[in-house]
Design a protein around this motif. Structure first.
Motif, PDB file in Angstrom:
ATOM      1  N   ALA A  47       0.832  -1.205   0.000  1.00 25.22           N
ATOM      2  CA  ALA A  47       0.000   0.000   0.000  1.00 25.22           C
ATOM      3  C   ALA A  47       0.867   1.256   0.000  1.00 25.22           C
ATOM      4  N   VAL A  48       1.954   1.230   0.767  1.00 26.12           N
ATOM      5  CA  VAL A  48       2.877   2.368   0.786  1.00 26.12           C
ATOM      6  C   VAL A  48       3.449   2.584  -0.609  1.00 26.12           C
ATOM      7  N   LEU A  49       3.927   1.504  -1.217  1.00 26.04           N
ATOM      8  CA  LEU A  49       4.505   1.619  -2.562  1.00 26.04           C
ATOM      9  C   LEU A  49       3.494   2.142  -3.579  1.00 26.04           C
ATOM     10  N   ALA A  50       2.285   1.644  -3.529  1.00 30.78           N
ATOM     11  CA  ALA A  50       1.264   2.080  -4.480  1.00 30.78           C
ATOM     12  C   ALA A  50       1.023   3.585  -4.364  1.00 30.78           C
ATOM     13  N   THR A  51       1.138   4.118  -3.168  1.00 27.62           N
ATOM     14  CA  THR A  51       0.912   5.541  -2.948  1.00 27.62           C
ATOM     15  C   THR A  51       2.119   6.384  -3.336  1.00 27.62           C
ATOM     16  N   VAL A  52       3.310   5.981  -2.912  1.00 27.26           N
ATOM     17  CA  VAL A  52       4.486   6.827  -3.141  1.00 27.26           C
ATOM     18  C   VAL A  52       5.007   6.756  -4.566  1.00 27.26           C
ATOM     19  N   ARG A  53       4.604   5.790  -5.328  1.00 28.70           N
ATOM     20  CA  ARG A  53       5.064   5.710  -6.728  1.00 28.70           C
ATOM     21  C   ARG A  53       4.577   6.882  -7.567  1.00 28.70           C
ATOM     22  N   ARG A  54       3.666   7.659  -7.037  1.00 30.38           N
ATOM     23  CA  ARG A  54       3.197   8.860  -7.757  1.00 30.38           C
ATOM     24  C   ARG A  54       4.308   9.905  -7.850  1.00 30.38           C
ATOM     25  N   ASP A  55       5.267   9.840  -6.917  1.00 30.71           N
ATOM     26  CA  ASP A  55       6.384  10.793  -6.882  1.00 30.71           C
ATOM     27  C   ASP A  55       7.474  10.282  -7.818  1.00 30.71           C
ATOM     28  N   GLU A  56       7.595  10.891  -8.972  1.00 36.07           N
ATOM     29  CA  GLU A  56       8.532  10.424  -9.995  1.00 36.07           C
ATOM     30  C   GLU A  56       9.988  10.645  -9.627  1.00 36.07           C
ATOM     31  N   GLU A  57      10.264  11.506  -8.642  1.00 41.19           N
ATOM     32  CA  GLU A  57      11.636  11.783  -8.230  1.00 41.19           C
ATOM     33  C   GLU A  57      12.108  10.855  -7.119  1.00 41.19           C
ATOM     34  N   LEU A  58      11.212  10.063  -6.570  1.00 44.21           N
ATOM     35  CA  LEU A  58      11.524   9.205  -5.436  1.00 44.21           C
ATOM     36  C   LEU A  58      12.035   7.848  -5.904  1.00 44.21           C
ATOM     37  N   CYS A  59      13.091   7.347  -5.269  1.00 43.52           N
ATOM     38  CA  CYS A  59      13.646   6.047  -5.656  1.00 43.52           C
ATOM     39  C   CYS A  59      13.599   5.035  -4.506  1.00 43.52           C
ATOM     40  N   VAL A  60      13.415   5.510  -3.282  1.00 44.15           N
ATOM     41  CA  VAL A  60      13.340   4.626  -2.119  1.00 44.15           C
ATOM     42  C   VAL A  60      12.467   5.293  -1.066  1.00 44.15           C
ATOM     43  N   VAL A  61      11.746   4.480  -0.314  1.00 47.88           N
ATOM     44  CA  VAL A  61      10.965   4.969   0.819  1.00 47.88           C
ATOM     45  C   VAL A  61      11.335   4.109   2.016  1.00 47.88           C
ATOM     46  N   PHE A  62      11.387   4.744   3.184  1.00 42.17           N
ATOM     47  CA  PHE A  62      11.721   4.051   4.424  1.00 42.17           C
ATOM     48  C   PHE A  62      10.472   4.013   5.300  1.00 42.17           C
ATOM     49  N   VAL A  63      10.146   2.823   5.800  1.00 47.19           N
ATOM     50  CA  VAL A  63       8.934   2.629   6.583  1.00 47.19           C
ATOM     51  C   VAL A  63       9.296   2.291   8.026  1.00 47.19           C
ATOM     52  N   ALA A  64       8.714   3.032   8.948  1.00 45.41           N
ATOM     53  CA  ALA A  64       8.867   2.761  10.378  1.00 45.41           C
ATOM     54  C   ALA A  64       7.675   1.911  10.793  1.00 45.41           C
ATOM     55  N   ASP A  65       7.859   0.603  10.731  1.00 52.33           N
ATOM     56  CA  ASP A  65       6.784  -0.348  11.030  1.00 52.33           C
ATOM     57  C   ASP A  65       6.977  -0.960  12.419  1.00 52.33           C
ATOM     58  N   GLY A  66       6.207  -1.965  12.730  1.00 53.15           N
ATOM     59  CA  GLY A  66       6.302  -2.611  14.035  1.00 53.15           C
ATOM     60  C   GLY A  66       7.685  -3.177  14.315  1.00 53.15           C
ATOM     61  N   ALA A  67       8.316  -3.780  13.319  1.00 45.91           N
ATOM     62  CA  ALA A  67       9.661  -4.329  13.508  1.00 45.91           C
ATOM     63  C   ALA A  67      10.655  -3.216  13.825  1.00 45.91           C
ATOM     64  N   THR A  68      10.478  -2.052  13.207  1.00 47.21           N
ATOM     65  CA  THR A  68      11.336  -0.901  13.493  1.00 47.21           C
ATOM     66  C   THR A  68      11.220  -0.519  14.958  1.00 47.21           C
ATOM     67  N   MET A  69      10.012  -0.403  15.424  1.00 47.80           N
ATOM     68  CA  MET A  69       9.772   0.072  16.785  1.00 47.80           C
ATOM     69  C   MET A  69      10.200  -0.948  17.838  1.00 47.80           C
TER      70      MET A  69
END
Length: 161
Positions: free
Chosen positions: A64-86
């Protein structure tokens, strides 16, 4: 889950971090503090981060994150703070490759990619976020270079060199 909002106002030079877990506020504050630290061999580089801290993202899956952030053509990576992160002591964020998977691979020419698909995600400590983002943004390294380095570490987490 609702449709996730488009990310607006992100500077092209800013690493994008999206919080999807809201169970531990102290852990989140630690992640934000760690990612705000200067980076580079001698800490000589200023950080540029766009943090999305909006409960509408709570529980969002990587897909779901990828589907949303792919709209940004300048973005090549996104970092997610999920449960494992916390929950982890090193607060490793989930790094996701923005590039769309190749759906039209031709078995005649692309058999190696079909047999051994490239890694699409890995974990990175907050201190490694800037190196990953900067090098991917200028195409100095590929996502798979960082993924391989993360997978080669004993715990599967990329740390700064």
């Amino acid at each position: 889950m609702n449709v996730l909002p488009e990310i607006v106002g992100r500077d092209d030079f800013a690493a994008l971090i999206i919080r999807t877990d809201y169970d531990d506020e102290a852990a989140w504050r630690a992640v934000v503090a760690e990612v705000a630290q200067p980076w580079g061999p001698d800490g000589e580089f200023e950080t540029y981060v766009h943090v999305v801290d909006d409960p509408v993202w709570a529980g969002a899956t990587p897909e779901a994150v990828l589907a949303t952030v792919r709209r940004d053509e300048e973005l090549c990576v996104v970092f997610v703070a999920d449960g494992a992160t916390m929950q982890s002591a090193h607060h490793a964020l989930l790094a996701l490759d923005i590039a769309a998977e190749d759906e039209d691979l031709d078995p005649m020419y692309d058999q190696e990619l079909i047999d051994s698909p490239q890694a699409r995600e890995f974990r990175a400590t907050p201190a490694a976020v800037h190196d990953v983002h900067a090098n991917l943004s200028i195409a100095n390294l590929d996502f798979e270079d960082f993924a391989e380095a993360a997978l080669a570490s004993p715990d599967g987490v990329l740390r700064p060199v």
